[in-house]
Each structure stands twice: as C-alpha cells, then as structure tokens.
Design a protein around this motif. Structure first.
Motif, PDB file in Angstrom:
ATOM      1  N   ARG A 118      16.801  25.390  37.012  1.00 22.67           N
ATOM      2  CA  ARG A 118      18.146  25.178  36.479  1.00 22.67           C
ATOM      3  C   ARG A 118      18.737  26.496  35.985  1.00 22.67           C
ATOM      4  O   ARG A 118      18.091  27.248  35.265  1.00 22.67           O
ATOM      5  N   LEU A 119      19.977  26.751  36.400  1.00 17.66           N
ATOM      6  CA  LEU A 119      20.647  28.018  36.101  1.00 17.66           C
ATOM      7  C   LEU A 119      20.964  28.149  34.615  1.00 17.66           C
ATOM      8  O   LEU A 119      21.460  27.205  33.984  1.00 17.66           O
ATOM      9  N   PHE A 120      20.713  29.350  34.083  1.00 19.85           N
ATOM     10  CA  PHE A 120      21.163  29.639  32.728  1.00 19.85           C
ATOM     11  C   PHE A 120      21.186  31.146  32.541  1.00 19.85           C
ATOM     12  O   PHE A 120      20.355  31.861  33.096  1.00 19.85           O
ATOM     13  N   GLY A 121      22.151  31.628  31.750  1.00 14.83           N
ATOM     14  CA  GLY A 121      22.233  33.059  31.517  1.00 14.83           C
ATOM     15  C   GLY A 121      23.535  33.457  30.874  1.00 14.83           C
ATOM     16  O   GLY A 121      24.049  32.786  29.990  1.00 14.83           O
ATOM     17  N   GLY A 122      24.088  34.599  31.364  1.00 16.65           N
ATOM     18  CA  GLY A 122      25.340  35.108  30.807  1.00 16.65           C
ATOM     19  C   GLY A 122      25.423  36.610  30.923  1.00 16.65           C
ATOM     20  O   GLY A 122      24.775  37.233  31.776  1.00 16.65           O
ATOM     21  N   CYS A 123      26.205  37.201  30.031  1.00 18.67           N
ATOM     22  CA  CYS A 123      26.353  38.656  29.965  1.00 18.67           C
ATOM     23  C   CYS A 123      25.134  39.226  29.246  1.00 18.67           C
ATOM     24  O   CYS A 123      24.776  38.772  28.154  1.00 18.67           O
ATOM     25  N   LEU A 124      24.490  40.210  29.843  1.00 17.89           N
ATOM     26  CA  LEU A 124      23.193  40.690  29.375  1.00 17.89           C
ATOM     27  C   LEU A 124      23.188  41.071  27.897  1.00 17.89           C
ATOM     28  O   LEU A 124      22.328  40.618  27.127  1.00 17.89           O
ATOM     29  N   THR A 125      24.118  41.918  27.471  1.00 15.84           N
ATOM     30  CA  THR A 125      24.109  42.378  26.087  1.00 15.84           C
ATOM     31  C   THR A 125      24.421  41.243  25.116  1.00 15.84           C
ATOM     32  O   THR A 125      23.905  41.218  24.000  1.00 15.84           O
ATOM     33  N   VAL A 126      25.254  40.301  25.536  1.00 15.74           N
ATOM     34  CA  VAL A 126      25.556  39.147  24.682  1.00 15.74           C
ATOM     35  C   VAL A 126      24.333  38.246  24.574  1.00 15.74           C
ATOM     36  O   VAL A 126      24.018  37.733  23.486  1.00 15.74           O
ATOM     37  N   MET A 127      23.625  38.039  25.674  1.00 19.31           N
ATOM     38  CA  MET A 127      22.400  37.234  25.650  1.00 19.31           C
ATOM     39  C   MET A 127      21.405  37.803  24.635  1.00 19.31           C
ATOM     40  O   MET A 127      20.778  37.052  23.873  1.00 19.31           O
ATOM     41  N   ALA A 128      21.256  39.127  24.628  1.00 19.47           N
ATOM     42  CA  ALA A 128      20.316  39.755  23.700  1.00 19.47           C
ATOM     43  C   ALA A 128      20.734  39.519  22.254  1.00 19.47           C
ATOM     44  O   ALA A 128      19.885  39.276  21.381  1.00 19.47           O
ATOM     45  N   ARG A 129      22.042  39.558  21.974  1.00 16.61           N
ATOM     46  CA  ARG A 129      22.536  39.314  20.613  1.00 16.61           C
ATOM     47  C   ARG A 129      22.333  37.863  20.194  1.00 16.61           C
ATOM     48  O   ARG A 129      21.955  37.574  19.055  1.00 16.61           O
TER      49      ARG A 129
END
Length: 361
Positions: free
Chosen positions: A221-232
């Motif tokens: 199942r897909l999940f994620g986002g903008c890399l730097t935002v994910m880290a925050r």
C-alpha cells in the motif's frame, strides 16, 4: 488508526473547494487562482475558494484552521484541493489532532483531498485520525493554473488534469498502470508575474524516463510524501503510519533560490532520517519522484548515488525491494496524482508501476 474511509468519485457538477493550509499566496497569485478555477469549471465542476486575509502568525493559524474546518464540514463540498504547499502546516497540527468533533465530521462526510509538498502533513493527519484516503497531486499554484491549454495534449496542464481526474473521478475500476510524461519543465513557473506579456507556458525538455535503481517485484500500500516533511513529521505522535509492507514514495522540494534543487546533503540526510525511523525495515518497494533541479545526467547520477549508497549498500542491501526513480510526482511539472493507501505494484521486469484497486467509490 481508524478503519479506511474511501471517498466517493467526483460526480459531474460537484463543488471543489480551494484551501490554503500552509503558504498563503492566493492574493499574490490571482492570475494562477483564476486560471485554475477556469480549468476546473471547464471540466464541469463548481469552485469555491476558502480564504481570509491574515494579520500575523496567530491570525494566520486561526484563519487556516477555520477555513479547513469550514470546507470539511460543508456538505455541498465534494473535493478539496490545496492551492500550494509551503513551510507552516505543522502549526495547525496540535489543534487538528485534538479536534475529535472534526474527525467525526470528516468520517461522516468523506471528501476527496488533493495536495503535495507541505500538505504531506494534512495527508498523514487525515490517514491517522480519520482513516480518510487522500491524494498526492497538483495544486492551483502553479499546476492547475499554468498558462497553457488543457486541450493541448502535449502541455503539462493536460497531463496534470487528465491524471488527476483519472484518480478522483473517472476511474472507479483499478487505476492500473501509471502514465509517464515524455517532457517536463526544468524551470519553476513565474507565479508572481501579473502582466499577461510576462506569463508564458513553461519551457519543456525531454525526460530520461523511469530509471530502475534496483530491480525486483513488490506489492504494498502506497504511502509517503515530500522527503524533508516526512522526516519532520516522524516526531509528531499519533500521525506516523505503520510502514510495514508499504510501497514508500518520496520526492524532494525546490531549493531556496527557486532555481536549484534540494541540496544533495539534505537529500542524503532525509533518506538517512527515514532509515533511522525504520521506514524501510519491511518495505515492499520505493518510488522516487523526478527531483527538481537535477537535470543533467551527472546530477541525476549524484542523486541516484545517494540512494544506492544508503539503500542498496550496507545493512539494507539484503532487503532487495525494487526502487523506481524519476516518476512524475511532487515538485515537478507535470505530475501524476497518487492515491494514498491503495494497493500498488512495482515490477522492473515489466517496467510497471500500477495501482491495483480503485482509488474512489
């Protein structure tokens, strides 16, 4: 996490709301807002804009919360499209996480929600607290407000609109294989230009296409986002997803000079953050968006080298999940619309990235 809540497909004549829960550029980018409205109305939808002028930080937080609550609570609204990303969505999260009345209202009247970049935070919040399936896709500024014709099949706007509505309106069957653009715009749109003589369609270049950094096949199942935002966001209790068995996706933002891409050391740090958080411990696959600013072969190889060095060498080398790079998602023009939490497949042998179920009811 609550049980999955899947929104209904967007019906002809439905009303779409524009909200701005992070950057507040509506007044500064009226030409883009007007063109985006015209594009959606031209597809047969009604458009409402929820926006009040801010008067300081706390005024902005209050306005954004009230606009978001109003759009989600209004039964006449079927879909919400965020106008743009920005730096400040996390200012809203303490109030949103505590607002159980809003959570109930969203579950009772689920709406399609579209946005990217800093809107990653809204997607994670909605998934964790309401179970709502949302969509990582274009905003009004600049994607839907680009100064070209939606009828021009070669234009980025046409690609964005076609794939947006494929995900949220026209496809009640499994979406299937995702499209790939033949061209892209290396330069950022001049969103603050108000003179018609200065607003031009983006200059396009040929894309090198998809690149399989690591071969293989996986479903998840897909999940994620903008890399730097994910880290925050990983530090905000209550909204972090269960990453086990996921096909993870990430993409990177535009550099502060709005010409170059996110510096490579930040890309490396962001991926390292996700590794330390366990995101890839049981991953089924990884999809990486075409990175803004990495336009030469040498720069792409540098970006790919970071991914290989962190995910294909060392402790994670034994994981063997497929990694697909240079997909039309995130800070790139044009872009696809990815439905969160849908079952997806990566298959390097078939050169395939596909969504295996409908994204809407």
């Amino acid at each position: 996490m609550p049980s999955a809540v899947v929104p209904k497909a967007l019906e002809p004549g439905a009303t779409i709301a524009f909200i701005s829960p992070s950057a507040r550029l509506n007044a500064l980018c009226r030409a883009y807002m007007s063109r985006a409205t015209a594009v959606l109305e031209g597809q047969g939808y009604n458009v409402r804009e929820f926006f009040n002028e801010d008067a300081g930080i706390q005024s902005s937080i209050s306005n954004r919360l009230s606009e978001l609550r109003a759009a989600f609570s209004d039964p006449s609204i079927s879909a919400i499209i965020c106008t743009i990303g920005g730096p400040s969505f996390t200012e809203l999260l303490p109030a949103l996480i505590a607002d159980t009345e809003l959570h109930s209202a969203i579950r009772a009247n689920p709406k399609i929600v579209v946005g990217y970049s800093d809107i990653t935070g809204l997607h994670w919040f909605l998934h964790a607290l309401t179970g709502l399936r949302t969509f990582y896709g274009p905003g009004a500024i600049p994607e839907l407000g680009e100064p070209n014709s939606v009828d021009d099949e070669a234009a980025p706007l046409s690609f964005c609109v076609r794939n947006l509505f494929r995900a949220i309106a026209t496809s009640r069957e499994p979406i299937g294989e995702l499209a790939r653009s033949a061209t892209y715009a290396p330069k950022l749109a001049a969103v603050f230009e108000t003179s018609p003589d200065l607003v031009r369609s983006p200059e396009l270049a040929s894309t090198p296409g998809w690149i399989w950094i690591r071969s293989g096949k996986g479903q998840g199942r897909l999940f994620g986002g903008c890399l730097t935002v994910m880290a925050r966001l990983a530090g905000i209790r209550g909204i972090v997803p269960d990453w086990r068995g996921r096909i993870v996706f990430f993409e990177t933002a535009i550099g502060e000079d709005e010409v170059s891409g996110n510096p490579i050391y930040r890309v490396q740090a962001g991926i390292a953050d996700l590794i330390a958080q366990g995101v890839f411990d049981d991953a089924a696959g990884l999809v990486v968006g075409r990175p803004f600013g990495y336009d030469s072969k040498e720069m792409r190889e540098e970006y790919i080298g970071v991914i290989k060095g962190l995910l294909c060498e060392g402790p994670l080398a034994e994981k063997k999940f497929p990694i697909l790079f240079n997909v039309d998602i995130g800070h790139t023009t044009p872009m696809l619309t990815l439905p969160f939490d849908t079952l997806a497949e990566l298959d390097s042998e078939r050169d395939r990235f596909a969504i295996l179920e409908p994204a809407v009811l």
